[in-house]
Design a protein around this motif. Structure first.
Motif, PDB file in Angstrom:
ATOM      1  N   TRP A  76      13.841 -37.162 -10.137  1.00 59.88           N
ATOM      2  CA  TRP A  76      13.510 -36.757  -9.093  1.00 59.88           C
ATOM      3  C   TRP A  76      15.142 -35.804  -8.661  1.00 59.88           C
ATOM      4  O   TRP A  76      16.369 -36.141  -8.857  1.00 59.88           O
ATOM      5  CB  TRP A  76      13.692 -38.412  -7.848  1.00 59.88           C
ATOM      6  N   TYR A  77      15.115 -34.493  -7.555  1.00 58.07           N
ATOM      7  CA  TYR A  77      15.763 -34.102  -6.897  1.00 58.07           C
ATOM      8  C   TYR A  77      15.517 -34.609  -5.718  1.00 58.07           C
ATOM      9  O   TYR A  77      14.810 -34.234  -4.507  1.00 58.07           O
ATOM     10  CB  TYR A  77      15.387 -33.317  -7.125  1.00 58.07           C
ATOM     11  N   THR A  78      17.083 -34.372  -4.970  1.00 59.84           N
ATOM     12  CA  THR A  78      17.116 -34.320  -3.719  1.00 59.84           C
ATOM     13  C   THR A  78      17.973 -33.230  -2.844  1.00 59.84           C
ATOM     14  O   THR A  78      18.840 -33.489  -3.670  1.00 59.84           O
ATOM     15  CB  THR A  78      17.232 -36.117  -2.921  1.00 59.84           C
ATOM     16  N   CYS A  79      18.148 -32.909  -1.846  1.00 61.43           N
ATOM     17  CA  CYS A  79      18.999 -31.880  -1.591  1.00 61.43           C
ATOM     18  C   CYS A  79      19.775 -32.792  -0.632  1.00 61.43           C
ATOM     19  O   CYS A  79      19.989 -33.421   0.075  1.00 61.43           O
ATOM     20  CB  CYS A  79      18.295 -31.384   0.085  1.00 61.43           C
ATOM     21  N   ASN A 125      18.350 -40.112   7.208  1.00 60.90           N
ATOM     22  CA  ASN A 125      18.098 -39.523   5.442  1.00 60.90           C
ATOM     23  C   ASN A 125      18.597 -40.589   4.331  1.00 60.90           C
ATOM     24  O   ASN A 125      17.094 -40.596   3.951  1.00 60.90           O
ATOM     25  CB  ASN A 125      18.471 -37.959   5.686  1.00 60.90           C
ATOM     26  N   TYR A 126      19.441 -40.676   4.088  1.00 54.16           N
ATOM     27  CA  TYR A 126      19.441 -41.393   2.968  1.00 54.16           C
ATOM     28  C   TYR A 126      19.567 -42.425   2.524  1.00 54.16           C
ATOM     29  O   TYR A 126      19.101 -43.337   1.614  1.00 54.16           O
ATOM     30  CB  TYR A 126      21.517 -40.688   2.078  1.00 54.16           C
ATOM     31  N   PHE A 157      16.327 -42.626   1.815  1.00 53.98           N
ATOM     32  CA  PHE A 157      15.447 -42.684   0.142  1.00 53.98           C
ATOM     33  C   PHE A 157      15.988 -43.561  -0.782  1.00 53.98           C
ATOM     34  O   PHE A 157      15.668 -43.544  -1.459  1.00 53.98           O
ATOM     35  CB  PHE A 157      16.435 -40.960  -0.232  1.00 53.98           C
ATOM     36  N   ARG A 162      14.094 -46.379  -2.936  1.00 53.74           N
ATOM     37  CA  ARG A 162      14.660 -46.221  -4.824  1.00 53.74           C
ATOM     38  C   ARG A 162      14.669 -46.965  -5.176  1.00 53.74           C
ATOM     39  O   ARG A 162      14.339 -47.613  -6.448  1.00 53.74           O
ATOM     40  CB  ARG A 162      16.102 -44.745  -4.694  1.00 53.74           C
ATOM     41  N   LEU A 200      17.980 -39.933 -10.489  1.00 50.31           N
ATOM     42  CA  LEU A 200      18.236 -38.608  -9.217  1.00 50.31           C
ATOM     43  C   LEU A 200      19.463 -37.721  -9.502  1.00 50.31           C
ATOM     44  O   LEU A 200      20.114 -37.933 -10.101  1.00 50.31           O
ATOM     45  CB  LEU A 200      18.426 -39.739  -8.571  1.00 50.31           C
ATOM     46  N   MET A 206      21.035 -34.994  -6.855  1.00 49.70           N
ATOM     47  CA  MET A 206      21.829 -34.478  -6.210  1.00 49.70           C
ATOM     48  C   MET A 206      22.137 -33.518  -5.662  1.00 49.70           C
ATOM     49  O   MET A 206      23.549 -33.588  -6.521  1.00 49.70           O
ATOM     50  CB  MET A 206      22.689 -35.740  -5.249  1.00 49.70           C
ATOM     51  N   PRO A 258      24.034 -40.833  -6.472  1.00 46.66           N
ATOM     52  CA  PRO A 258      22.772 -40.329  -7.475  1.00 46.66           C
ATOM     53  C   PRO A 258      22.745 -39.957  -8.882  1.00 46.66           C
ATOM     54  O   PRO A 258      24.374 -40.794  -9.543  1.00 46.66           O
ATOM     55  CB  PRO A 258      22.896 -38.799  -7.254  1.00 46.66           C
ATOM     56  N   CYS A 317      19.118 -24.501  -5.218  1.00 46.34           N
ATOM     57  CA  CYS A 317      18.643 -25.835  -5.641  1.00 46.34           C
ATOM     58  C   CYS A 317      17.288 -25.508  -6.891  1.00 46.34           C
ATOM     59  O   CYS A 317      18.033 -26.473  -7.867  1.00 46.34           O
ATOM     60  CB  CYS A 317      17.506 -27.085  -4.644  1.00 46.34           C
TER      61      CYS A 317
END
Length: 290
Positions: free
Chosen positions: A82-85, A100-101, A104, A108, A121, A123, A166, A278
């Motif tokens: 899983w890639y998250t900005c 936002n977090y 997520f 998760r 994960l 980040m 992460p 990214c």
């Protein structure tokens, strides 16, 4: 504000909780009462029964099974990457980051603790960006000093919100060689071009002529000048070197007072554009496909 949210989130996930989750026909719809228990507290003989989860794919516009990559000794498909900005660390966090977090983190935890997925994960932390350069110059400090201070503050906020950290944290400034290599491949494939100044732009017309759909995840964003300018940043060159109006910078020629690195396509030093980081970091750490 963040501390109060964190206390609430902590109470939710640090105790056994009656909550509502799954209906087999409705995927992650709220439906039936169950008890959420951290997977680390489960005994091996009480392992979570692995059940498929269906998620909405915004590319295909339909629900699809969430299937991970089988590990060497696990062919069940429980392993997910899983890639998250992450944040652009030029200032303190705000309530939008919290929303936002936390969102997520809830997803998760449901996947890990209820459905038994093993999640790796990643980040990213954007520690090199026009906003960071401008703010660090205003403060009379290096971009590294500013970004590390703001990054530490960001993760302190995440801890207060009781968000899980992460698995991997990647910073743009630590992946410059990967970014350069990634851009080289795009140029070799004919989808990017370098300019006399040393900047590199993604060639949107060449991409479309090769049969690919540009902006297919959000077609209405294609050609949006406002979004394009926001992505390019405030320090973009005043005189455009683009072949096409929709092209965007993968690498920017550095000006006075900006950090700089060497590349293989120009004698002039430069730095990564916001759009490329990214792709390069996710490929370096998670591989393909994610």
């Amino acid at each position: 504000m963040l501390s109060r949210i964190g206390d609430r989130t902590g109470r939710i996930f640090n105790k056994r909780l009656n909550t509502i989750f799954l209906d087999k026909s409705r995927d992650l719809r709220f439906f039936t009462l169950c008890t959420l228990v951290p997977s680390s507290r489960l005994k091996m003989d009480q392992e979570i029964q692995f059940r498929p989860v269906y998620v909405y794919n915004n590319l295909t516009k339909q629900k699809e099974p969430l299937v991970g990559s089988p590990k060497e000794l696990d062919t069940s498909g429980r392993s997910l990457t899983w890639y998250t900005c992450g944040p652009t660390v030029y200032d303190v966090s705000h309530i939008g980051h919290a929303r936002n977090y936390v969102s997520f983190d809830i997803i998760r935890r449901v996947l890990e603790d209820v459905f038994g997925y093993e999640i790796k994960l990643q980040m990213n932390v954007t520690d090199l960006d026009d906003k960071i350069i401008i703010r660090s110059n205003e403060n009379g400090e290096s971009f590294t000093a500013l970004s590390r201070r703001m990054e530490a503050e960001f993760f302190r906020n995440l801890d207060e919100l009781n968000c899980r950290r992460p698995t991997i944290i990647t910073r743009v400034s630590e992946y410059i060689p990967d970014v350069v290599t990634y851009i080289e491949k795009i140029i070799q494939n004919g989808y990017a071009y370098s300019t006399p100044s040393g900047s590199v732009y993604f060639d949107t017309e060449a991409f479309k002529k090769a049969g690919f759909q540009y902006a297919k995840l959000e077609p209405t964003a294609a050609g949006n000048v406002q979004l394009l300018n926001e992505g390019e940043g405030a320090l973009s060159a005043e005189v455009s070197e683009k072949k096409n109006a929709a092209d965007f910078a993968l690498w920017k020629a550095s000006k006075a007072g900006e950090p700089k690195w060497d590349s293989t396509w120009s004698k002039n030093p430069g730095r990564p554009g916001w759009h490329i980081e990214c792709s390069a970091m996710a490929s370096a750490e998670l591989g393909c496909p994610i």
